[in-house]
Scaffold this active site. Structure first.
Site, mmCIF file in Angstrom:
data_model
loop_
_atom_site.group_PDB
_atom_site.id
_atom_site.type_symbol
_atom_site.label_atom_id
_atom_site.label_comp_id
_atom_site.label_asym_id
_atom_site.label_seq_id
_atom_site.Cartn_x
_atom_site.Cartn_y
_atom_site.Cartn_z
ATOM 1 N N ASP A 1 0.813 -1.218 0.000
ATOM 2 C CA ASP A 1 0.000 0.000 0.000
ATOM 3 C C ASP A 1 0.844 1.264 0.000
ATOM 4 O O ASP A 1 0.378 2.320 -0.426
ATOM 5 C CB ASP A 1 -1.053 0.010 1.121
ATOM 6 C CG ASP A 1 -0.490 -0.106 2.506
ATOM 7 O OD1 ASP A 1 0.674 -0.520 2.653
ATOM 8 O OD2 ASP A 1 -1.217 0.196 3.467
HETATM 9 C C1 LIG Z 1 6.079 -7.001 16.547
HETATM 10 C C2 LIG Z 1 7.193 -6.211 16.004
HETATM 11 C C3 LIG Z 1 8.220 -6.918 15.201
HETATM 12 C C4 LIG Z 1 7.226 -4.903 16.214
HETATM 13 C C5 LIG Z 1 7.948 -3.937 15.385
HETATM 14 C C6 LIG Z 1 7.007 -2.981 14.776
HETATM 15 C C7 LIG Z 1 6.558 -3.305 13.348
HETATM 16 C C8 LIG Z 1 6.029 -4.722 13.231
HETATM 17 C C9 LIG Z 1 5.476 -2.297 12.939
HETATM 18 C C10 LIG Z 1 5.976 -0.853 13.143
HETATM 19 C C11 LIG Z 1 5.407 -0.005 11.972
HETATM 20 C C12 LIG Z 1 4.354 -0.884 11.354
HETATM 21 C C13 LIG Z 1 3.118 -0.709 12.219
HETATM 22 C C14 LIG Z 1 3.855 -0.617 9.963
HETATM 23 C C15 LIG Z 1 3.312 -1.616 9.153
HETATM 24 C C16 LIG Z 1 3.499 -3.030 9.562
HETATM 25 C C17 LIG Z 1 3.986 -3.282 11.008
HETATM 26 C C18 LIG Z 1 5.012 -2.266 11.464
HETATM 27 C C19 LIG Z 1 6.202 -2.364 10.554
HETATM 28 C C20 LIG Z 1 2.642 -1.282 7.824
HETATM 29 C C21 LIG Z 1 3.719 -1.308 6.775
HETATM 30 C C22 LIG Z 1 1.563 -2.308 7.436
HETATM 31 C C23 LIG Z 1 0.633 -1.832 6.311
HETATM 32 C C24 LIG Z 1 -0.044 -0.551 6.700
HETATM 33 O O1 LIG Z 1 -1.051 -0.116 5.825
HETATM 34 C C25 LIG Z 1 0.968 0.560 6.949
HETATM 35 C C26 LIG Z 1 1.628 0.974 5.647
HETATM 36 C C27 LIG Z 1 0.222 1.774 7.477
HETATM 37 C C28 LIG Z 1 1.960 0.081 8.026
HETATM 38 C C29 LIG Z 1 3.050 1.072 8.316
HETATM 39 C C30 LIG Z 1 3.773 0.789 9.572
#
Ligand SMILES: CC(C)=CCC[C@@H](C)[C@H]1CC[C@@]2(C)C3=C(CC[C@]12C)[C@@]1(C)CC[C@H](O)C(C)(C)[C@@H]1CC3
Length: 749
Positions: A475
């Site tokens: 996305d």
């Molecule tokens: C459990 C763990 C490994 C924690 C570390 C944090 C990550 C998993 C998180 C931090 C930012 C995070 C929320 C994110 C996403 C996935 C999980 C992330 C990377 C995504 C890319 C998923 C798809 C979403 O539409 C969007 C683009 C908003 C987010 C962005 C940030």
């Protein structure tokens, strides 16, 4: 002038192509030069920190990102001096004035490289991991950083003396023990009154034996928990044949990249040497004598305040085998596994220029690299430099961000929000700068090792943060593409992203569509849903595979619809099919009450906006049955209408995300209000008074300068952990006012 505390001035944000580094009294604006110099801080300055970073969590646990914002505003703010468009009545003029003021304010926050920096904190289990890595490797942060981290940790302690998973959460064992240990590693005395109270919390709730598995892992590495009390991570699984459904290449990339270095640490049973602090910690965090603890019995012990998912019988059964395997393991095979894991870790480091996919594997990879190659190795030093990419300073202290930032995501949204109406064209330089950033963030090449290490092809894609992080997201590619098209359409820039690059982005988006018609996050869904039964984390749900999501699907569908308008001949049949299947997925995700559940922000209002946006844009174009679209949009509007508060706004809390049931906030929230309004407007909701009431709420909350207040936390991941999106409070009100202007004001003038 906005208020700036004296020590805030000493912290400056240096940015370069999206990289964000907070520097204490920087001697240079060049990030690399700055990183070579140690902080130079006096005792008096340290004492001043405690005065200047006082933060009242009880009032609002969310920072207003004032250290960054107030400095930017004081340095750059000028009232808008251009020609203000005229409406024919005062109410409409008010909307124009608010929108222009809001964009003018927000434009001041843009950094020279074109992105919008912002606080991306929230989770409380990230900084502890980094501090453990730094302690283990005997590579302390500079004094100024340590002081600021300490303030942050104390600032987020709950009334009951514990800490949550995230800044708004109720106390958990995971949150409390991790912050407690962090404060001790930072040098706080165990007799500090706030620590003494935290210890009482820990002991009253059964002691650290009940910390969930990720906490057990960190404590084991720190030698404050016995590895025998940890379920095997079976490092040999990395050598499984690829066709096996349980091979980790099929996991969600975040789980894969976290369990990878964890498995290395487990295989090597990495642990800090015993010393006075470690011995003391062992006494501080347990209710019983450390030496007398029956460790194998603690493997599945989890404090009830922490439990979000319960381990399945299949997982327990598997643990039984893998734990027993440890007694008979074959040394040769173990060595082969750790060699493989290490080669994978190195590849991830190189592919991301040592940033890594996220904050968790940054910390754990650092530990592995330190263990494998030592503190003086080039690889370890490169990791240490990247630690700073994750740190963020706000008025609540220094935190570890949830990613190396949300640069591309915010910039794409901001550009689209501004260009939703032609008032955005009043800020041509802002748009031109955004465009430069979006252009340089598109991924142009593939890594030599991408296929070997299971990476999804990525030429033409966009990442969530920066090109250097370089993990493509479905996305984010869609948002990057939509923003590019909007900017091209505005005519404000000379297009630098040519047709070939646009088509590459489309190809990536197409390549990301799952067989269920939806789109997931970073990769295709690579294994069946039953793999979730093996989720060993007790605190996160749906982490094992990459699932299709309403929001991701809607974003991809919208960008493909836009492409169809501009390049109707490009892969027409293929794109039409993709859009129809995407719409079908979205329709099927809708709940009986008309809402959609949002997995990446709070919550039903967020995903309902995405769902309605995609459907309304597709309506009347032959991609899907228009009766179904209309019916679905009507249901969504009925849902939103029912949730509108008396003051005209909408407000949801993070509880919606974890309970899967709409949880109404006490007061309206500007971000939720903006999402609801965007949805109602795109659905052409006939009762204009409903929309006007919402718009008036946004207008009434705007500050003198054009900002909006930071209210509740608005982002989430894995259902149970919340994350701050500091720029949402500007982006979405602006977007929704722009839409209001272009639909109801401009046409009326
Ligand atoms: C459990 C763990 C490994 C924690 C570390 C944090 C990550 C998993 C998180 C931090 C930012 C995070 C929320 C994110 C996403 C996935 C999980 C992330 C990377 C995504 C890319 C998923 C798809 C979403 O539409 C969007 C683009 C908003 C987010 C962005 C940030």
């Amino acid at each position: 002038m906005l208020h700036v505390n004296p020590s805030w001035k000493n912290w400056q944000l240096l940015t370069d192509k999206g990289r964000q580094i907070w520097a204490f009294k920087p001697r240079s604006n060049n990030i690399n030069e700055h990183l070579q110099n140690a902080d130079d801080i006096t005792d008096q300055e340290i004492a001043q920190f405690a005065v200047d970073f006082q933060f009242e969590k009880a009032i609002n646990p969310n920072s207003g990102d004032k250290v960054f914002r107030n400095a930017a505003i004081n340095a750059k703010f000028k009232a808008f001096a251009g020609q203000m468009p005229q409406a024919d009545n005062p109410a409409q003029q008010k909307v124009i004035a608010s929108l222009v003021k809001g964009m003018n304010y927000f434009a001041c926050l843009q950094s020279e490289d074109g992105h919008w920096p912002g606080d991306y904190g929230g989770p409380l289990f990230l900084l502890p991991g980094l501090l453990i890595a730094s302690y283990l490797a005997d590579t302390p942060f500079p004094k100024a950083h340590r002081e600021m981290m300490q303030l942050y940790l104390f600032n987020h302690q709950n009334q009951d003396a514990g800490w949550g998973m995230h800044i708004e959460g109720e106390s958990t064992m995971f949150g409390t023990v991790m912050q407690y240990v962090s404060l001790r590693l930072l040098g706080v005395d165990k007799d500090h009154p706030q620590l003494a109270k935290a210890r009482t919390w820990i002991k009253d709730n059964g002691g650290a034996t009940g910390i969930p598995s990720w906490g057990k892992f960190y404590l084991a590495v720190l030698n404050c928990y016995d590895w025998q009390g940890f379920n095997s991570l079976f490092p040999e699984m990395w050598l499984f044949p690829k066709w096996l459904p349980v091979h980790p290449w099929r996991y969600w990339c975040h789980s894969r990249m976290v369990y990878l270095p964890m498995a290395y640490c487990y295989a090597e049973r990495i642990k800090a040497p015993e010393n006075e602090l470690i011995l003391s910690l062992r006494e501080e965090i347990y209710s019983e004598d450390f030496a007398a603890i029956d460790w194998p019995k603690q493997r599945n012990a989890v404090c009830e305040k922490d439990c979000y998912t319960t381990p399945s019988p299949v997982l327990k059964w598997m643990n039984f085998f893998t734990n027993n395997y440890e007694k008979f393991k074959c040394a040769w095979l173990r060595k082969k596994s750790t060699d493989y894991i290490l080669s994978y870790l190195n590849a991830e480091d190189e592919q991301t220029d040592y940033i890594n996919i996220g904050p968790v594997n940054q910390a754990i990879n650092s530990i592995c690299i330190w263990h494998a190659y030592g503190k003086d190795s080039i690889q370890f030093k490169k990791h240490v430099e990247r630690w700073y990419d994750y740190l963020w300073v706000a008025e609540d202290g220094m935190k570890m961000n949830g990613y190396n930032g949300s640069q591309l995501w915010d910039t794409a949204f901001a550009s689209r929000a501004m260009l939703e109406s032609d008032l955005g064209k009043l800020f041509p330089e802002t748009i031109a700068k955004s465009y430069r950033f979006i252009e340089l963030s598109q991924i142009r090449t593939e890594h030599a090792t991408h296929a070997e290490f299971f990476r999804h092809p990525m030429i033409g894609s966009w990442p969530f943060s920066t090109a250097e992080n370089g993990w493509p997201v479905a996305d984010c590619t869609a948002e990057g593409l939509s923003a590019t098209l909007a900017i091209h359409h505005s005519g404000l820039v000379e297009p630098a992203i040519d047709e070939q690059r646009i088509k590459q982005a489309v190809d990536v988006i197409l390549s990301y569509q799952n067989t269920d018609g939806g789109w997931a996050t970073y990769e295709l869904t690579r294994a069946p849903k039953w793999l979730e039964k093996l989720n060993p984390s007790e605190v996160f749900a749906d982490i094992m595979i990459d699932y299709s999501w309403t929001e991701c699907t809607a974003a991809c569908v919208i960008s493909l619809l836009e492409i169809q308008d501009i390049y109707p001949d490009f892969k027409n049949m293929e794109i039409r099919k993709a859009i129809s299947a995407g719409l079908d997925f979205i329709v099927k995700q809708q709940k009986a009450d008309g809402s959609w559940y949002g997995g990446w922000a709070v919550c039903f209002t967020y995903a309902t906006w995405f769902g309605v946006e995609a459907l309304s844009r597709a309506k009347g174009k032959g991609y899907y049955d228009d009766r179904i679209i209309t019916d679905s949009m009507n249901k969504a509007c009925t849902f939103l209408l029912a949730k509108q508060k008396a003051d005209g706004g909408w407000g949801e809390t993070f509880k919606s995300c974890s309970t899967l049931v709409y949880s109404e906030a006490k007061s309206s929230q500007v971000v939720n209000t903006a999402w609801a309004l965007l949805a109602l407007m795109t659905a052409d909701f006939p009762d204009k008074t409903v929309i006007e009431k919402g718009v008036n709420l946004l207008l009434s909350r705007q500050t003198e300068l054009g900002d909006w207040p930071q209210e509740n936390i608005s982002g989430v991941f894995n259902y149970n952990c919340m994350i701050t999106y500091a720029n949402y409070r500007n982006i979405f009100p602006l977007w929704s006012l722009s839409r209001y202007y272009s639909r109801y004001v401009r046409n009326a003038v």
